[in-house]
Design an enzyme around this catalytic site. Structure first.
Site, PDB file in Angstrom:
ATOM      1  N   LYS A 107      -0.089   5.307   8.482  1.00 29.31           N
ATOM      2  CA  LYS A 107       0.496   5.642   7.166  1.00 29.31           C
ATOM      3  C   LYS A 107      -0.606   5.742   6.104  1.00 29.31           C
ATOM      4  CE  LYS A 107       1.644   2.097   4.933  1.00 29.31           C
ATOM      5  NZ  LYS A 107       1.140   1.159   3.933  1.00 29.31           N
TER       6      LYS A 107
ATOM      7  N   THR B  33       0.866  -1.192   0.000  1.00 35.84           N
ATOM      8  CA  THR B  33       0.000   0.000   0.000  1.00 35.84           C
ATOM      9  C   THR B  33       0.894   1.231   0.000  1.00 35.84           C
ATOM     10  OG1 THR B  33      -1.649  -1.179   1.303  1.00 35.84           O
ATOM     11  CG2 THR B  33      -1.892   1.207   1.117  1.00 35.84           C
TER      12      THR B  33
ATOM     13  N   LYS C 170      -7.459   1.295  -2.846  1.00 37.55           N
ATOM     14  CA  LYS C 170      -7.012   0.814  -1.526  1.00 37.55           C
ATOM     15  C   LYS C 170      -7.088   1.938  -0.488  1.00 37.55           C
ATOM     16  CE  LYS C 170      -4.994  -1.550   1.694  1.00 37.55           C
ATOM     17  NZ  LYS C 170      -5.768  -2.524   2.453  1.00 37.55           N
TER      18      LYS C 170
HETATM   19  P1  NAP Z   1       5.364  -5.657   7.852  1.00 32.44           P
HETATM   20  O1  NAP Z   1       5.118  -6.940   8.561  1.00 32.44           O
HETATM   21  O2  NAP Z   1       5.763  -4.460   8.629  1.00 32.44           O
HETATM   22  O3  NAP Z   1       6.463  -5.939   6.700  1.00 32.44           O
HETATM   23  C1  NAP Z   1       7.059  -4.880   6.009  1.00 32.44           C
HETATM   24  C2  NAP Z   1       8.045  -5.415   4.995  1.00 32.44           C
HETATM   25  O4  NAP Z   1       8.679  -4.287   4.346  1.00 32.44           O
HETATM   26  C3  NAP Z   1       9.178  -6.246   5.611  1.00 32.44           C
HETATM   27  O5  NAP Z   1       9.531  -7.269   4.715  1.00 32.44           O
HETATM   28  C4  NAP Z   1      10.307  -5.216   5.742  1.00 32.44           C
HETATM   29  O6  NAP Z   1      11.593  -5.782   5.761  1.00 32.44           O
HETATM   30  C5  NAP Z   1      10.094  -4.436   4.464  1.00 32.44           C
HETATM   31  N1  NAP Z   1      10.743  -3.128   4.492  1.00 32.44           N
HETATM   32  C6  NAP Z   1      10.459  -2.073   5.294  1.00 32.44           C
HETATM   33  N2  NAP Z   1      11.236  -1.023   4.983  1.00 32.44           N
HETATM   34  C7  NAP Z   1      12.059  -1.429   3.973  1.00 32.44           C
HETATM   35  C8  NAP Z   1      13.083  -0.787   3.215  1.00 32.44           C
HETATM   36  N3  NAP Z   1      13.429   0.487   3.433  1.00 32.44           N
HETATM   37  N4  NAP Z   1      13.690  -1.514   2.254  1.00 32.44           N
HETATM   38  C9  NAP Z   1      13.343  -2.790   2.022  1.00 32.44           C
HETATM   39  N5  NAP Z   1      12.372  -3.454   2.690  1.00 32.44           N
HETATM   40  C10 NAP Z   1      11.734  -2.773   3.651  1.00 32.44           C
HETATM   41  O7  NAP Z   1       4.106  -5.184   7.017  1.00 32.44           O
HETATM   42  P2  NAP Z   1       2.847  -6.010   6.449  1.00 32.44           P
HETATM   43  O8  NAP Z   1       1.771  -6.016   7.460  1.00 32.44           O
HETATM   44  O9  NAP Z   1       3.314  -7.272   5.820  1.00 32.44           O
HETATM   45  O10 NAP Z   1       2.369  -4.970   5.309  1.00 32.44           O
HETATM   46  C11 NAP Z   1       3.083  -4.779   4.117  1.00 32.44           C
HETATM   47  C12 NAP Z   1       2.304  -3.807   3.251  1.00 32.44           C
HETATM   48  O11 NAP Z   1       0.979  -4.316   3.028  1.00 32.44           O
HETATM   49  C13 NAP Z   1       2.119  -2.408   3.857  1.00 32.44           C
HETATM   50  O12 NAP Z   1       2.124  -1.467   2.824  1.00 32.44           O
HETATM   51  C14 NAP Z   1       0.721  -2.500   4.487  1.00 32.44           C
HETATM   52  O13 NAP Z   1       0.110  -1.232   4.592  1.00 32.44           O
HETATM   53  C15 NAP Z   1       0.017  -3.382   3.474  1.00 32.44           C
HETATM   54  N6  NAP Z   1      -1.120  -4.157   4.000  1.00 32.44           N
HETATM   55  C16 NAP Z   1      -1.025  -4.783   5.206  1.00 32.44           C
HETATM   56  C17 NAP Z   1      -2.100  -5.521   5.666  1.00 32.44           C
HETATM   57  C18 NAP Z   1      -2.085  -6.204   7.013  1.00 32.44           C
HETATM   58  O14 NAP Z   1      -3.159  -6.556   7.489  1.00 32.44           O
HETATM   59  N7  NAP Z   1      -0.943  -6.441   7.649  1.00 32.44           N
HETATM   60  C19 NAP Z   1      -3.272  -5.623   4.896  1.00 32.44           C
HETATM   61  C20 NAP Z   1      -3.314  -5.002   3.644  1.00 32.44           C
HETATM   62  C21 NAP Z   1      -2.225  -4.270   3.212  1.00 32.44           C
HETATM   63  P3  NAP Z   1      12.281  -6.229   7.163  1.00 32.44           P
HETATM   64  O15 NAP Z   1      11.748  -7.592   7.428  1.00 32.44           O
HETATM   65  O16 NAP Z   1      13.728  -6.190   6.857  1.00 32.44           O
HETATM   66  O17 NAP Z   1      11.876  -5.213   8.191  1.00 32.44           O
END
Ligand code: NAP
Length: 287
Positions: free
Chosen positions: A240, A96, A172
């Site tokens: 965010k 997102t 989204k």
């Molecule tokens: P998360 O668990 O915080 O994972 C974030 C990922 O991004 C990790 O792999 C992290 O790597 C990586 N990352 C962060 N900063 C980075 C950088 N500067 N360079 C390279 N990699 C980086 O988040 P998530 O819940 O999976 O969500 C991921 C995305 O999906 C977000 O945009 C969120 O808004 C969206 N989303 C989430 C959900 C939900 O329910 N969780 C639902 C729909 C959409 P590291 O492991 O090294 O930290």
């Protein structure tokens, strides 16, 4: 069988990549913190050292990254995706982000001869594990069709919302601005009722019996009453998304009083130490 790349193995990405592996596809994974690749490698995925290498070994590469800064870093940065994309390869960013990031990444991918979709998802950790996400895609139509086997392994439905990258992202942000406003209203109402001497379980049952019934109120409301907030959707990501949705409102001249108030509440909760809890932990701000 096409070979897929998957960049970003957080809460969502690890579950989505696992579903691609389980569906029998060859998958090459990369994560900034490389240790998080181990469970995927144990399932049968290959591990790449850089985003460039993952993209260069895959017909289509997916990215599920935290925010616009991460999406830009992984695409444009050293050893980034752009360096691994050549003629005809596909890049699908399912993170997102904001529509400007989707458009900038899309333009750069096309300049390299690649093809691009932004395809953020509706659905959280459990739907990601169950392969029941909803994809909101825009960009290259042919890539959307070619990516269908992968999208079907990770999701239950995929929408194609137009040729201009960023439209999926806008969809989204519309969903999450509504969701964030609704969650804030639930926190406020439940807190009001508790102060007024009502039983939390009674309130949830009454809400579930009327016109405002929805699954989020039932699931998140129960978490609020238990005061337990294991992160499915971390609060920092919801804050965010409210910020990005309000930015879109500013760009388009759309008044968003509900989202603005909710956004301030999430900002305060994030600054108050709740960033890594589930977004329903916003309730602690109201209690
Ligand atoms: P998360 O668990 O915080 O994972 C974030 C990922 O991004 C990790 O792999 C992290 O790597 C990586 N990352 C962060 N900063 C980075 C950088 N500067 N360079 C390279 N990699 C980086 O988040 P998530 O819940 O999976 O969500 C991921 C995305 O999906 C977000 O945009 C969120 O808004 C969206 N989303 C989430 C959900 C939900 O329910 N969780 C639902 C729909 C959409 P590291 O492991 O090294 O930290």
């Amino acid at each position: 069988m096409p070979r897929y790349g998957f960049l970003g193995l957080g809460i969502m990405g690890s579950a989505m990549a696992a579903n691609l592996v389980r569906a029998g596809f060859g998958v090459t994974v990369w994560n900034r913190t490389p240790e998080k690749c181990a469970p995927l490698v144990a399932l049968g995925a290959k591990q790449a050292a850089t985003p460039r290498d993952a993209a260069a070994h895959s017909e289509i590469t997916f990215a599920m990254l935290a925010d616009p800064a991460a999406a830009r870093q992984v695409c444009f940065g050293p050893y980034g995706v752009l360096q691994g994309l050549d003629e005809g390869r596909g890049y699908v960013d399912v993170s997102t982000v904001d529509d400007a990031t989707a458009r900038d990444v899309g333009a750069a991918v096309r300049e390299c001869g690649g093809r691009f979709l932004d395809a953020p998802v509706s659905g959280t950790k459990k739907p990601a594990e169950d392969g029941a996400l909803v994809f909101l895609a825009s960009g290259d139509r042919r890539l959307f069709d070619e990516a269908a086997p992968a999208l079907d392994a990770m999701g239950k439905k995929s929408f194609y919302l137009g040729e201009t990258p960023g439209q999926g992202t806008r969809m989204k942000l519309v969903i999450n601005s509504i969701m964030g406003s609704m969650l804030t209203a639930l926190c406020e109402g439940l807190s009001l009722g508790l102060k007024g001497g009502l039983e939390g379980s009674d309130m949830l049952e009454v809400l579930a019996s009327g016109a405002v019934a929805n699954p989020m109120f039932s699931i998140k409301g129960a978490m609020m009453l238990r005061d337990e907030f294991p992160a499915s959707f971390p609060l920092r990501h919801m804050q965010k998304d409210m910020h990005l949705a309000l930015g879109l409102g500013n760009d388009l001249g759309q008044a968003m009083p509900c989202a603005a108030a909710a956004g301030e509440a999430f900002k305060k909760a994030r600054a108050g130490g709740l960033a890594d809890e589930d977004f329903s932990a916003l309730f602690r701000l109201f209690r």
